[in-house]
Design a protein around this motif. Structure first.
Motif, PDB file in Angstrom:
ATOM      1  N   ASP A  85      -5.879   0.703   0.108  1.00  5.65           N
ATOM      2  CA  ASP A  85      -7.343   0.872   0.025  1.00  5.65           C
ATOM      3  C   ASP A  85      -7.800   1.919  -0.986  1.00  5.65           C
ATOM      4  O   ASP A  85      -8.998   2.136  -1.143  1.00  5.65           O
ATOM      5  CB  ASP A  85      -7.946   1.159   1.410  1.00  5.65           C
ATOM      6  N   ASP A 111      -0.003   1.996  -0.445  1.00  4.65           N
ATOM      7  CA  ASP A 111      -1.395   2.131  -0.006  1.00  4.65           C
ATOM      8  C   ASP A 111      -2.159   0.873  -0.417  1.00  4.65           C
ATOM      9  O   ASP A 111      -1.859   0.274  -1.447  1.00  4.65           O
ATOM     10  CB  ASP A 111      -2.029   3.360  -0.665  1.00  4.65           C
ATOM     11  N   HIS A 143      -7.266   5.146  -0.789  1.00  7.10           N
ATOM     12  CA  HIS A 143      -7.291   6.474  -0.182  1.00  7.10           C
ATOM     13  C   HIS A 143      -5.874   6.807   0.291  1.00  7.10           C
ATOM     14  O   HIS A 143      -5.259   6.025   1.014  1.00  7.10           O
ATOM     15  CB  HIS A 143      -8.270   6.507   0.998  1.00  7.10           C
ATOM     16  N   GLY A 144      -5.367   7.959  -0.133  1.00 10.03           N
ATOM     17  CA  GLY A 144      -3.977   8.324   0.148  1.00 10.03           C
ATOM     18  C   GLY A 144      -3.635   8.297   1.630  1.00 10.03           C
ATOM     19  O   GLY A 144      -4.485   8.595   2.475  1.00 10.03           O
ATOM     20  N   ASN A 145      -2.379   7.944   1.927  1.00  5.32           N
ATOM     21  CA  ASN A 145      -1.963   7.777   3.311  1.00  5.32           C
ATOM     22  C   ASN A 145      -1.198   8.984   3.845  1.00  5.32           C
ATOM     23  O   ASN A 145      -0.536   9.700   3.093  1.00  5.32           O
ATOM     24  CB  ASN A 145      -1.096   6.524   3.441  1.00  5.32           C
ATOM     25  N   SER A 190      -9.042   4.849   4.726  1.00 10.98           N
ATOM     26  CA  SER A 190      -8.048   4.901   5.801  1.00 10.98           C
ATOM     27  C   SER A 190      -6.773   5.548   5.300  1.00 10.98           C
ATOM     28  O   SER A 190      -6.216   5.144   4.274  1.00 10.98           O
ATOM     29  CB  SER A 190      -7.731   3.491   6.308  1.00 10.98           C
ATOM     30  N   ALA A 191      -6.282   6.535   6.050  1.00 10.08           N
ATOM     31  CA  ALA A 191      -5.006   7.177   5.733  1.00 10.08           C
ATOM     32  C   ALA A 191      -3.856   6.521   6.473  1.00 10.08           C
ATOM     33  O   ALA A 191      -2.717   6.978   6.393  1.00 10.08           O
ATOM     34  CB  ALA A 191      -5.080   8.664   6.069  1.00 10.08           C
ATOM     35  N   ASP A 224      -3.630   2.787   6.773  1.00  9.57           N
ATOM     36  CA  ASP A 224      -3.597   1.333   6.590  1.00  9.57           C
ATOM     37  C   ASP A 224      -2.160   0.819   6.518  1.00  9.57           C
ATOM     38  O   ASP A 224      -1.891  -0.332   6.849  1.00  9.57           O
ATOM     39  CB  ASP A 224      -4.390   0.901   5.346  1.00  9.57           C
TER      40      ASP A 224
HETATM   41 CA    CA Z   1      -4.994   4.323   2.518  1.00 12.67          CA
END
Ligand code: CA
Length: 509
Positions: free
Chosen positions: A299, A297, A301-303, A406-407, A409
């Motif tokens: 950013d 990841d 935020h988890g993907n 973003s999940a 990226d």
């Molecule tokens: Ca992310």
């Protein structure tokens, strides 16, 4: 005898190295491109096969300071980079009113009509058509959510029918006024459970018909698409096709999302599409797909696909790598292309540019928290994360609780600094194929050397006794006129007899 090979066509060889090729005019083969990412050519049954991408979040990303660069590191408009790499169609989602009463955006790109106009214009400026994806909602519409726009919340179905028609027609006129080249319109997004807050089969059909009628009134050449999910539920998908026919919904394209960690095998996907194509004569299309080039990841935020989520399964046939990402795209295109009677229209990659607004890679502790908080502020201000806190206004139980960045990226075709990955080439190289190794001119049989067996091979090809791949034809065409002829036989024979030959033979391309 001294061998003299006149390298009079060296400049042509240089052109070939760049991949731009002399496959102009009427060449009998397409010269494969030398590339670091390997892609097997697809012979598309539909000459306008869609190799598309959804980049709906791009404007809010740019507002937050994100820039995109080509592989040489040059900053360019994202749409130019995509077009240069073979993307020929852009998809954009449209929400009716993704803002709260104070004008704060719900996030997910804050994709209102104004953004669709700009995205459509920039796509057209780079030679790409536009698929307008109406959600008929103020925020994400998907299999679990089909909430009506705030302004439509208390309307009867009959009133919604009127609203869908007017909103669709007026919005399309607005988008076209920007210069967009609208080629297709989706009546709803992932409308598996409902549309615009309508959930009964009868009500859904009325709204589908209203949207389709509006598109026909707008421009009879524009394709009408309907979009469902879960092709792994084969019977359900066939039911939808039957349902649309029985309810006299006038449409052109039966589309589904295809995420390989959820949606079954590609063989099954082709089978579902064949049923629709064979039974109803409709086009079929993958409206969304994507694949991770890394499990990291960038950013905070988890993907959707990570070390802990959606990273294992029978249908994850490709590596989580730059090559694997290209492999998935090629495989999905191939599955659609395999649909009977050229009814496979194409595919769109979902959000292939939704990268981070600030790279957390390698950061930990306080440095990580500092970067994360910077990113979070940008997601809130510009709506460039999947949802902002303001979305609680409309979706309190999901987006309002779990808002963030973003999940996907790690499923983009750009790294965390906005530089294009080599996997992006697949949109172009799938039309030519690639060759990892250099091609030896004259080596028609691929043995790695030029000898009498190559003469035989070319003669056998000319006598229809064998076939040659495009790579081997490229090697055999030593006269470089785009065709394999007796002149190539003669030239290789002359070279082997150590005569002076005016063509480049036994050289690496
Ligand atoms: Ca992310």
């Amino acid at each position: 005898m001294r061998i003299t090979k006149l390298l009079s066509v060296v400049s042509a060889a240089a052109v070939l190295l760049s991949g731009s090729v002399l496959a102009t005019a009427a060449a009998d083969y397409t010269a494969p491109v030398k590339d670091s990412v390997q892609v097997e050519k697809i012979n598309f049954n539909n000459p306008d096969f869609i190799r598309g991408m959804d980049v709906s979040s791009v404007i809010s990303l740019e507002q937050a300071g994100v820039t995109f660069r080509n592989e040489n590191g040059e900053e360019q408009d994202l749409f130019k980079i995509l077009a240069d790499n073979g993307v020929n169609y852009i998809r954009v989602r449209v929400w009716n009113n993704p803002y709260d009463a104070n004008g704060n955006g719900y996030g997910g790109g804050n994709n209102d009509l104004a953004k669709a106009k700009e995205i459509g214009r920039r796509a057209a400026e780079n030679g790409m058509k536009l698929l307008v994806d109406f959600h008929y909602s103020d925020f994400w519409a998907d299999p679990a959510k089909q909430k009506a726009p705030k302004q439509w919340a208390n309307l009867t179905t009959a009133q919604k029918v009127s609203k869908v028609y007017d909103y669709t027609l007026n919005s399309l006129k607005e988008i076209k006024s920007s210069g967009a080249n609208i080629g297709m319109v989706q009546i709803g997004n992932e409308t598996t459970s409902g549309i615009a807050g309508a959930y009964s089969d009868a009500d859904k059909a009325k709204l589908f018909r209203a949207g389709a009628d509006a598109v026909r009134a707008f421009d009879s050449d524009v394709l009408v698409a309907l979009h469902f999910t879960n092709p792994e539920k084969t019977a359900t998908m066939k039911w939808f096709a039957d349902y649309l026919y029985n309810n006299k919904v006038d449409y052109d394209v039966f589309a589904t999302s295809y995420y390989p960690y959820w949606h079954g095998s590609l063989t099954n996907l082709t089978d579902v599409f064949n049923y629709v194509a064979d039974t109803y004569g409709k086009y079929t299309m993958v409206a969304e797909t994507s694949y991770a080039y890394t499990l990291e990841d960038t950013d905070g935020h988890g993907n959707t696909v990570s070390y802990w989520n959606n990273n294992t399964g029978d249908n994850l046939l490709w590596d989580f790598s730059v090559q694997g990402q290209a492999d998935e795209v090629r495989a999905v295109m191939n599955a659609v292309n395999n649909v009977h009677n050229a009814k496979g229209l194409g595919m769109f990659y979902w959000e292939g540019a939704w990268i981070t607004v600030g790279d957390v890679t390698g950061k930990s502790g306080g440095a990580y928290t500092e970067q994360y908080n910077k990113n979070k502020a940008l997601w809130e201000q510009y709506g460039c994360g999947w949802a902002s806190s303001y979305s609680a206004d409309y979706d309190p139980d999901d987006a309002g609780l779990y808002f963030g960045g973003s999940a996907v990226d790690n499923q983009a075709f750009f790294d965390a600094q906005g530089k294009a990955l080599a996997s992006l080439h697949v949109f172009k190289t799938v039309t030519t194929g690639t060759t990892g190794e250099s091609v030896l001119s004259g080596d028609a049989n691929g043995s790695g050397k030029v000898d009498v067996n190559d003469v035989t091979e070319i003669q056998r090809f000319l006598a229809d006794m064998t076939t040659l791949t495009d790579t081997r034809r490229f090697a055999a065409d030593v006269t470089r006129d785009g065709k394999i002829t007796v002149a190539d036989v003669t030239a290789v024979q002359a070279y082997l007899a150590e005569y002076t030959v005016q063509y480049v033979i036994n050289q690496q391309y």
